[in-house]
Design a protein around this motif. Structure first.
Motif, PDB file in Angstrom:
ATOM      1  N   HIS A 134       0.844  -1.194   0.000  1.00 44.34           N
ATOM      2  CA  HIS A 134       0.000   0.000   0.000  1.00 44.34           C
ATOM      3  C   HIS A 134       0.882   1.247   0.000  1.00 44.34           C
ATOM      4  N   TRP A 135       0.242   2.393  -0.191  1.00 43.84           N
ATOM      5  CA  TRP A 135       0.902   3.658   0.033  1.00 43.84           C
ATOM      6  C   TRP A 135       0.005   4.468   0.960  1.00 43.84           C
ATOM      7  N   ALA A 136       0.514   5.580   1.483  1.00 46.71           N
ATOM      8  CA  ALA A 136      -0.220   6.298   2.513  1.00 46.71           C
ATOM      9  C   ALA A 136      -0.299   7.792   2.253  1.00 46.71           C
ATOM     10  N   LEU A 137      -1.346   8.385   2.801  1.00 46.00           N
ATOM     11  CA  LEU A 137      -1.545   9.828   2.821  1.00 46.00           C
ATOM     12  C   LEU A 137      -1.809  10.235   4.258  1.00 46.00           C
ATOM     13  N   SER A 138      -1.464  11.459   4.608  1.00 48.47           N
ATOM     14  CA  SER A 138      -1.714  11.934   5.969  1.00 48.47           C
ATOM     15  C   SER A 138      -2.852  12.938   5.984  1.00 48.47           C
TER      16      SER A 138
ATOM     17  N   ARG B 252      -3.344   7.210  14.778  1.00 50.88           N
ATOM     18  CA  ARG B 252      -4.353   6.285  14.256  1.00 50.88           C
ATOM     19  C   ARG B 252      -4.293   6.263  12.727  1.00 50.88           C
ATOM     20  N   ALA B 253      -4.857   5.190  12.173  1.00 50.20           N
ATOM     21  CA  ALA B 253      -4.895   5.053  10.711  1.00 50.20           C
ATOM     22  C   ALA B 253      -6.118   4.249  10.310  1.00 50.20           C
ATOM     23  N   ALA B 254      -6.437   4.285   9.034  1.00 50.82           N
ATOM     24  CA  ALA B 254      -7.472   3.459   8.413  1.00 50.82           C
ATOM     25  C   ALA B 254      -6.961   3.128   7.014  1.00 50.82           C
ATOM     26  N   MET B 255      -7.549   2.117   6.377  1.00 56.75           N
ATOM     27  CA  MET B 255      -7.087   1.698   5.045  1.00 56.75           C
ATOM     28  C   MET B 255      -8.291   1.619   4.110  1.00 56.75           C
ATOM     29  N   ILE B 256      -8.148   2.255   2.934  1.00 53.25           N
ATOM     30  CA  ILE B 256      -9.191   2.221   1.914  1.00 53.25           C
ATOM     31  C   ILE B 256      -8.644   1.548   0.655  1.00 53.25           C
ATOM     32  N   GLU B 257      -9.557   1.267  -0.281  1.00 53.54           N
ATOM     33  CA  GLU B 257      -9.128   0.730  -1.574  1.00 53.54           C
ATOM     34  C   GLU B 257      -9.390   1.770  -2.649  1.00 53.54           C
ATOM     35  N   GLY B 258      -8.361   2.076  -3.430  1.00 48.13           N
ATOM     36  CA  GLY B 258      -8.482   3.035  -4.519  1.00 48.13           C
ATOM     37  C   GLY B 258      -9.156   2.408  -5.727  1.00 48.13           C
TER      38      GLY B 258
END
Length: 164
Positions: free
Chosen positions: A107-111, A140-146
């Protein structure tokens, strides 16, 4: 594909190559849901928006190509910017892209400054969540699907950390 680029003595990460069955649709998705911007066009003006349906016909394949036959389809294509990181999106005719989870680049991440309202907004927009809000280190974080089946982690950070 992820690349580092160098200007002078400083090597830095600056772009990602991605594929999508309909790149212009993916570009619209990133702008609409994640606040990406389109790169500037010639003369520093904003790039002209695509007119009509984002599912445009593919240009004929060209060479050089990774495959001897049928060649490599290069258009329609485009990119989006997150700050100074460019996400280049090329066509992948026929779909069949697999999710990134469990692969070398998982994955990659955004803040974001405040995760709770961001997650609420994305859910109201119908975005698929791979992981709900969870602790991540001291934040904290969450994960979505593009749209291209890439996993994108949304990480909550203090804005002062982003400015450094």
């Amino acid at each position: 594909m992820i690349e580092n680029a160098q200007s002078g003595q400083v090597e830095r990460f600056n772009h990602i190559h991605m594929y999508h069955e309909h790149p212009l649709c993916a570009i619209q998705w990133y702008v609409t849901h994640l606040g990406a911007t389109k790169p500037l066009g010639s003369g520093g003006a904003p790039a002209a928006p695509a007119s009509g349906d984002c599912k445009q016909l593919y240009a004929p394949p060209t060479w050089p190509s990774f495959a001897k036959f049928p060649g490599f389809v290069r258009e329609p294509s485009g990119s989006v910017m997150f700050d100074d990181i460019n996400i280049l999106i090329r066509p992948w005719p026929g779909g069949g892209l697999v999710a990134t989870r469990g692969h070398l680049v998982d994955h990659w991440a955004l803040s974001v400054a405040d995760l709770t309202p961001t997650v609420a907004r994305l859910k109201s927009e119908g975005i698929k969540f791979l992981e709900e809000i969870h602790p991540w280190g001291d934040t904290r974080a969450a994960m979505i699907e593009g749209p291209d089946r890439v996993a994108i982690e949304i990480v909550e950070v203090e804005m002062s950390q982003c400015e450094d």
